[in-house]
Design an enzyme around this catalytic site. Sequence first.
Site, PDB file in Angstrom:
ATOM      1  N   ARG A 180     102.231  36.715  -1.075  1.00 48.30           N
ATOM      2  CA  ARG A 180     102.092  35.313  -0.681  1.00 48.30           C
ATOM      3  C   ARG A 180     100.637  34.916  -0.867  1.00 48.30           C
ATOM      4  O   ARG A 180      99.743  35.507  -0.259  1.00 48.30           O
ATOM      5  CB  ARG A 180     102.541  35.116   0.772  1.00 48.30           C
ATOM      6  CG  ARG A 180     102.298  33.710   1.256  1.00 48.30           C
ATOM      7  CD  ARG A 180     102.861  33.407   2.646  1.00 48.30           C
ATOM      8  NE  ARG A 180     102.397  32.090   3.002  1.00 48.30           N
ATOM      9  CZ  ARG A 180     101.632  31.807   4.048  1.00 48.30           C
ATOM     10  NH1 ARG A 180     101.284  32.752   4.907  1.00 48.30           N
ATOM     11  NH2 ARG A 180     101.208  30.580   4.248  1.00 48.30           N
ATOM     12  N   HIS A 183      96.764  25.616   2.207  1.00 43.91           N
ATOM     13  CA  HIS A 183      96.355  26.497   3.303  1.00 43.91           C
ATOM     14  C   HIS A 183      94.962  26.039   3.760  1.00 43.91           C
ATOM     15  O   HIS A 183      93.978  26.763   3.625  1.00 43.91           O
ATOM     16  CB  HIS A 183      96.380  27.959   2.841  1.00 43.91           C
ATOM     17  CG  HIS A 183      96.461  28.969   3.940  1.00 43.91           C
ATOM     18  ND1 HIS A 183      97.451  29.924   4.015  1.00 43.91           N
ATOM     19  CD2 HIS A 183      95.673  29.189   5.020  1.00 43.91           C
ATOM     20  CE1 HIS A 183      97.256  30.685   5.088  1.00 43.91           C
ATOM     21  NE2 HIS A 183      96.170  30.258   5.714  1.00 43.91           N
ATOM     22  N   ASN A 221     104.968  32.257  10.692  1.00 47.44           N
ATOM     23  CA  ASN A 221     103.761  33.064  10.913  1.00 47.44           C
ATOM     24  C   ASN A 221     103.774  33.431  12.386  1.00 47.44           C
ATOM     25  O   ASN A 221     103.670  32.555  13.247  1.00 47.44           O
ATOM     26  CB  ASN A 221     102.493  32.258  10.619  1.00 47.44           C
ATOM     27  CG  ASN A 221     102.351  31.886   9.146  1.00 47.44           C
ATOM     28  OD1 ASN A 221     103.183  32.240   8.327  1.00 47.44           O
ATOM     29  ND2 ASN A 221     101.286  31.172   8.817  1.00 47.44           N
ATOM     30  N   TYR A 260     102.333  35.851  15.493  1.00 45.71           N
ATOM     31  CA  TYR A 260     101.296  36.762  15.977  1.00 45.71           C
ATOM     32  C   TYR A 260     101.390  37.044  17.482  1.00 45.71           C
ATOM     33  O   TYR A 260     101.146  38.152  17.909  1.00 45.71           O
ATOM     34  CB  TYR A 260      99.901  36.170  15.713  1.00 45.71           C
ATOM     35  CG  TYR A 260      99.490  36.112  14.257  1.00 45.71           C
ATOM     36  CD1 TYR A 260      98.755  37.155  13.687  1.00 45.71           C
ATOM     37  CD2 TYR A 260      99.813  35.027  13.449  1.00 45.71           C
ATOM     38  CE1 TYR A 260      98.349  37.107  12.357  1.00 45.71           C
ATOM     39  CE2 TYR A 260      99.414  34.974  12.126  1.00 45.71           C
ATOM     40  CZ  TYR A 260      98.688  36.016  11.578  1.00 45.71           C
ATOM     41  OH  TYR A 260      98.299  35.983  10.271  1.00 45.71           O
TER      42      TYR A 260
END
Length: 479
Positions: free
Chosen positions: A110, A154, A325, A327
């Site tokens: 990615r 991004h 995403n 975490y």
Amino acid sequence: MKNLTRRQFGKGAAATAAAACAGVSLPRLAWGETATLSYPRGFLWGCATAAYQVEGGAKDDGRGPSIWDTFAHTPGKTFHGETGDVADDSYHLYKEDVQLMKALGVSTYRMSISWSRVIPDGAGQPNPKGLDYYNRVIDELLANNITPYVTLFHWDLPQALDGGWQNRATAKSFADYAGYVTKKLGDRVHHFMTTNEFVCFTDLGYRYGQFAPGLKLSDGECNQIRHHAILAHGLGVQAIRANTPSGTQVGLAENAVVFVPVIETPEHVAAARAATRIGNAPFLTAVMEGKYPNEYLQHEGANAPKVQEGDMKAIGSPVDFVGANIYVPLYARADDSPQGFAVEPMPSSYPHMYSPWLTLGPECIYWGVRNVCDLWKPKAIYITENGTSSDDVLTPAGRVEDVDRIMYLRDHLTHLHRAVKEGYPVQGYFLWSLMDNFEWADGFSKRFGLHYVDFKTLKRTPKLSAEWYKDVIAKNAVV
Ligand code: PNW
């Protein structure tokens, strides 16, 4: 008895244990082998990076500045004033980086595209040399049997775009850029993500000032910026579909807040699901439902975003997959408030990894998948990022023994396995990150890589975690 520091005590204990165990073979447990958590055949293992964090080459071949160049070069904004001018110099070393991936055995990568490399002013004239770089990277990946998954945005917004995300026109410029790039790459790239982590480039950039462009605007202004961001995603999805062959998979990479039920009982499970919907109202919920939840609009009142005709339809454009995403967890529990849930404050003793925000609750990866899938039933979901910083030290022998990163990853992959086993449509996992890189406001002080990067020489060294991940991939299992 001599006063020992904890570290000395630990060392002594380890030595004693090692001596005691030497030559002793423990009896095998009667009920068999160590549990192996196998992943399904075809599960995709990958690594992730982002353009500004790894590329460098900030002024090469006509790249225009992004708001991150400006921000990082503004005194006091990043750790020690560090910038992404050079970063990992992947702009020149990409072939070496593809070989790192090959050695790991990953099947996917990615990566993101720097908008201002391809269209230096953000809108208008493209820069063919900028696009050529991505052609080279993609061809190199494909030649090595690694499938590119490409993020279009991004965080590195072209500086030249007037007003940045405050300006509604930026959403349209994004769609034009997305259409242009995907038309050029769509013959070889079949998976695109529009944007990465809305909250980081909206709230952190425009409300809290921690990220580029470093502004501290009001709640109402921030809500409008959030709206422009999700509109950019929606218009982007439409532009990509209009410019790529049918079958191209389009999604986004989003760090939706993950709510873990405090205890796994039906009422708390339902509370975590409800919290997921309301807690992500301005972003993923709006994208998946094509409307803002009433609770959000009521709560924001006069600060609610101004929505134009057709916006919500564009925002709700169907996606082929959700990229998550993941975490960190938050904990939700049922209560008798009108919304039916409360979010638990984190105890001050809650453990975290090297970055203070990186609290360690590996079940978040399971609940992140489960809540999103139960609420919105996406056709596919990928973990588009998961990983941790560690206080990595390169030993004189050239090794990095990052056992804490391995712990973090093993724990998360163990919990992700549960989601896969229960039938949630998890297609793949992208570890953040292939290598240490420019960690935004933290500069180079926080390392997330499987490869240690010496930022003076740019030498890459595989850490112990790289060896570990290679073994996971080879076995297609977590042991
Ligand atoms: C992500 N949080 O950022 C980004 O996509 C990457 O560019 C970044 O390097 C990586 O994670 C590590 O930080 C995040 O507070 C920022 O939960 C903040 C959070 C999560 C991810």
